[in-house]
Design an enzyme around this catalytic site. Structure first.
Site, PDB file in Angstrom:
ATOM      1  N   ASN A 116       0.807  -1.223   0.000  1.00 16.98           N
ATOM      2  CA  ASN A 116       0.000   0.000   0.000  1.00 16.98           C
ATOM      3  C   ASN A 116       0.838   1.270   0.000  1.00 16.98           C
ATOM      4  O   ASN A 116       0.586   2.193  -0.778  1.00 16.98           O
ATOM      5  CB  ASN A 116      -0.903   0.003   1.246  1.00 16.98           C
ATOM      6  CG  ASN A 116      -1.863  -1.161   1.276  1.00 16.98           C
ATOM      7  OD1 ASN A 116      -2.607  -1.382   0.338  1.00 16.98           O
ATOM      8  ND2 ASN A 116      -1.846  -1.921   2.359  1.00 16.98           N
ATOM      9  N   VAL A 145       2.711 -10.443   1.631  1.00 17.18           N
ATOM     10  CA  VAL A 145       2.228 -11.718   2.164  1.00 17.18           C
ATOM     11  C   VAL A 145       0.922 -11.524   2.916  1.00 17.18           C
ATOM     12  O   VAL A 145       0.208 -12.488   3.186  1.00 17.18           O
ATOM     13  CB  VAL A 145       3.271 -12.391   3.088  1.00 17.18           C
ATOM     14  CG1 VAL A 145       4.552 -12.677   2.342  1.00 17.18           C
ATOM     15  CG2 VAL A 145       3.530 -11.572   4.333  1.00 17.18           C
ATOM     16  N   ASP A 146       0.599 -10.276   3.276  1.00 18.29           N
ATOM     17  CA  ASP A 146      -0.605 -10.011   4.061  1.00 18.29           C
ATOM     18  C   ASP A 146      -1.891 -10.043   3.234  1.00 18.29           C
ATOM     19  O   ASP A 146      -2.986 -10.053   3.793  1.00 18.29           O
ATOM     20  CB  ASP A 146      -0.498  -8.645   4.755  1.00 18.29           C
ATOM     21  CG  ASP A 146       0.597  -8.625   5.803  1.00 18.29           C
ATOM     22  OD1 ASP A 146       0.822  -9.673   6.433  1.00 18.29           O
ATOM     23  OD2 ASP A 146       1.228  -7.574   5.987  1.00 18.29           O
ATOM     24  N   ARG A 194      -1.447  -7.771  10.516  1.00 15.16           N
ATOM     25  CA  ARG A 194      -1.639  -6.679  11.465  1.00 15.16           C
ATOM     26  C   ARG A 194      -3.113  -6.326  11.630  1.00 15.16           C
ATOM     27  O   ARG A 194      -3.633  -6.255  12.734  1.00 15.16           O
ATOM     28  CB  ARG A 194      -0.859  -5.454  10.995  1.00 15.16           C
ATOM     29  CG  ARG A 194      -1.008  -4.221  11.864  1.00 15.16           C
ATOM     30  CD  ARG A 194      -0.178  -3.080  11.310  1.00 15.16           C
ATOM     31  NE  ARG A 194       1.201  -3.484  11.217  1.00 15.16           N
ATOM     32  CZ  ARG A 194       2.062  -3.427  12.221  1.00 15.16           C
ATOM     33  NH1 ARG A 194       1.663  -2.979  13.395  1.00 15.16           N
ATOM     34  NH2 ARG A 194       3.311  -3.820  12.064  1.00 15.16           N
ATOM     35  N   GLU A 249      -1.144 -12.069  14.463  1.00 14.67           N
ATOM     36  CA  GLU A 249      -0.335 -11.198  15.330  1.00 14.67           C
ATOM     37  C   GLU A 249      -1.079  -9.922  15.728  1.00 14.67           C
ATOM     38  O   GLU A 249      -0.782  -9.313  16.749  1.00 14.67           O
ATOM     39  CB  GLU A 249       0.966 -10.812  14.627  1.00 14.67           C
ATOM     40  CG  GLU A 249       0.753  -9.965  13.369  1.00 14.67           C
ATOM     41  CD  GLU A 249       2.037  -9.570  12.666  1.00 14.67           C
ATOM     42  OE1 GLU A 249       3.125  -9.804  13.236  1.00 14.67           O
ATOM     43  OE2 GLU A 249       1.960  -9.029  11.550  1.00 14.67           O
ATOM     44  N   GLN A 302       7.573 -17.464   7.301  1.00 15.28           N
ATOM     45  CA  GLN A 302       6.346 -17.453   6.504  1.00 15.28           C
ATOM     46  C   GLN A 302       6.568 -16.845   5.122  1.00 15.28           C
ATOM     47  O   GLN A 302       5.973 -17.274   4.145  1.00 15.28           O
ATOM     48  CB  GLN A 302       5.251 -16.674   7.240  1.00 15.28           C
ATOM     49  CG  GLN A 302       4.820 -17.299   8.549  1.00 15.28           C
ATOM     50  CD  GLN A 302       4.044 -16.327   9.415  1.00 15.28           C
ATOM     51  OE1 GLN A 302       2.826 -16.253   9.352  1.00 15.28           O
ATOM     52  NE2 GLN A 302       4.758 -15.567  10.240  1.00 15.28           N
ATOM     53  N   ARG A 303       7.393 -15.822   5.053  1.00 14.66           N
ATOM     54  CA  ARG A 303       7.560 -15.107   3.786  1.00 14.66           C
ATOM     55  C   ARG A 303       8.812 -15.517   3.007  1.00 14.66           C
ATOM     56  O   ARG A 303       9.001 -15.093   1.870  1.00 14.66           O
ATOM     57  CB  ARG A 303       7.586 -13.608   4.048  1.00 14.66           C
ATOM     58  CG  ARG A 303       8.824 -13.091   4.728  1.00 14.66           C
ATOM     59  CD  ARG A 303       8.658 -11.634   5.102  1.00 14.66           C
ATOM     60  NE  ARG A 303       9.937 -10.969   5.292  1.00 14.66           N
ATOM     61  CZ  ARG A 303      10.097  -9.836   5.945  1.00 14.66           C
ATOM     62  NH1 ARG A 303       9.037  -9.234   6.480  1.00 14.66           N
ATOM     63  NH2 ARG A 303      11.284  -9.275   6.061  1.00 14.66           N
TER      64      ARG A 303
END
Length: 411
Positions: A116, A145-146, A194, A249, A302-303
């Site tokens: 973003n 990744v989000d 997040r 998280e 994870q990434r």
């Protein structure tokens, strides 16, 4: 002012924010497509910092073999950074410094691969170039990744992280089940996310029923209620014999406070530095329920897990890189190549252009109908959306020593 022809000018590529297992696949797609059109590509070292400091790498130095290796190498081969430029007024000097770098190297196309904040920077650079009448086409290239970028159906990088998450949760669940009789009763897995619970939701692909792990998923879209959570853990253990919890998280309590943070410190984007919710939840379960608990914080794993990347993710990451170059050469300024889903079954998709103004600083959260009514799992709608994104295995080649063959440019 007329746009330059493909035989004129230079393309500058930069990466921003957290890297992914397939961000270099996008970079390889950019470089390959530009080469096929005889366009020189410079890569900024450490993202926008490289552009500001004139620290650029000429990708012409990459051999065909290195370019192929780049496509299956995790991390960010050219480096990345967490630096967010402010408004054109507040950061005027740095934006003008960017233009000086562009002029010095005859950069006519700027591709910024990020999320973003990066889309916002690319949009502002395009506006500044127009103000100075400098012939520059700016393209935002999606990555995170989000999976929280607006407009695009999914984000390159998410599918591989989702696959790693789902596979890891299923494998850990088998371990816990084997030991539950005399040892660990509860296992807590912390997923990135997040404000949006996409990765936590992906863990739901590990099982299909409420008695299969993960038994409990905690989403940032739902307020965390400790009493209800502990009661749920107890109920699962009573029924199944053991319990696997996946927690995003970014889960918050009813007052919108993060359940766990790392001393409330901030990252370069001004976001609270998270991490530690799994340890916190494990502690509460042990204290309140008296059960033996193990927890994990995969974090960068994870990434960076390129060894188990999703084939769907690999193909989409490469496709947005190629389309970014095509859009740039067509002069589609302030645009991002995004993924549009055509059907779930069979899974079909295509790349289409979208204006950066609709993407910059926007955030896509999980739809309400993706979360079960009880708040602790995913729905059939979520499964239909997520399942195709983790399909296929894009394994890297392995050397005789048993290790993947990755590219390290040492720049």
């Amino acid at each position: 002012m007329a746009r330059p022809s493909p035989s004129q000018g230079t393309l500058l590529y930069a990466q921003s924010g957290g890297v992914t297992a397939v961000i270099n696949t996008t970079a390889a797609g950019v470089i390959s497509e530009a080469r096929s059109r005889k366009v020189k590509v410079l890569a900024a070292h450490n993202g926008i910092l490289g552009a500001l400091n004139d620290d650029l790498f000429d990708t012409s130095a990459l051999t065909p073999t290195q370019l192929r290796m780049l496509a299956h190498t995790p991390g960010g081969a050219f480096g990345s950074c967490r630096v967010k430029l402010k408004s054109l007024e507040e950061d005027r000097a740095r934006y003008e410094q960017l233009l000086e770098t562009f002029r010095r190297h005859d950069v006519r196309w700027f591709l910024y691969n990020g999320g973003n904040d990066s889309a916002d920077t690319a949009l502002k650079v395009s506006q500044l170039a127009q103000e100075f009448d400098y012939p520059l086409t700016c393209i935002g290239v999606p990555k995170t990744v989000d999976n929280d970028l607006a407009v695009t159906d999914c984000c390159p990088g998410f599918g591989s992280a989702a696959k790693y998450t789902a596979v890891s949760v299923r494998e850990c669940a088998l371990d816990v089940a084997a030991m539950a009789k005399t040892s660990t009763k509860v296992f807590v897995y912390e997923a990135m996310g997040r404000h949006a619970g996409w990765l936590a939701a992906a863990a739901g692909l590990a099982g299909r029923t409420e008695d299969e792990a993960p038994h409990i998923i905690l989403f940032p879209e739902r307020a965390y209620d400790e009493a209800a959570f502990l009661a749920r853990v107890q109920a699962v253990v009573d029924r199944v014999g053991w319990c696997v919890v996946v927690a995003s998280e970014g889960i918050r309590d009813a007052e919108s406070r993060f359940v766990a943070d790392a001393g409330a410190s901030k990252d370069a984007f001004g976001h609270t530095q998270l991490g530690g919710v799994a340890a916190y939840l494990a502690g509460r379960v042990q204290q309140q329920l008296g059960m033996k608990v193990h927890w994990t914080l995969p974090d960068y794993l994870q990434r960076s897990a390129r060894h188990i990347a999703s084939q769907t993710d690999f193909e989409q990451a490469r496709a947005v890189g190629r389309k970014a170059v095509q859009y740039a050469l067509k002069g589609l300024n302030a645009t991002m190549p995004v993924i549009r889903r055509l059907s779930d079954s069979p899974y079909r998709w295509k790349i289409v252009p979208a204006p950066l103004s609709e993407i910059a600083n926007a955030e896509k959260k999980m739809p309400a109908d993706f979360i079960r009514d009880d708040g602790y799992g995913i729905t059939a709608e979520a499964r239909r959306y997520l399942q195709p994104l983790i399909r296929g295995e894009a394994y890297p080649p392995y050397a005789r020593d048993g290790m993947p063959k990755y590219l390290d440019l040492h720049i």
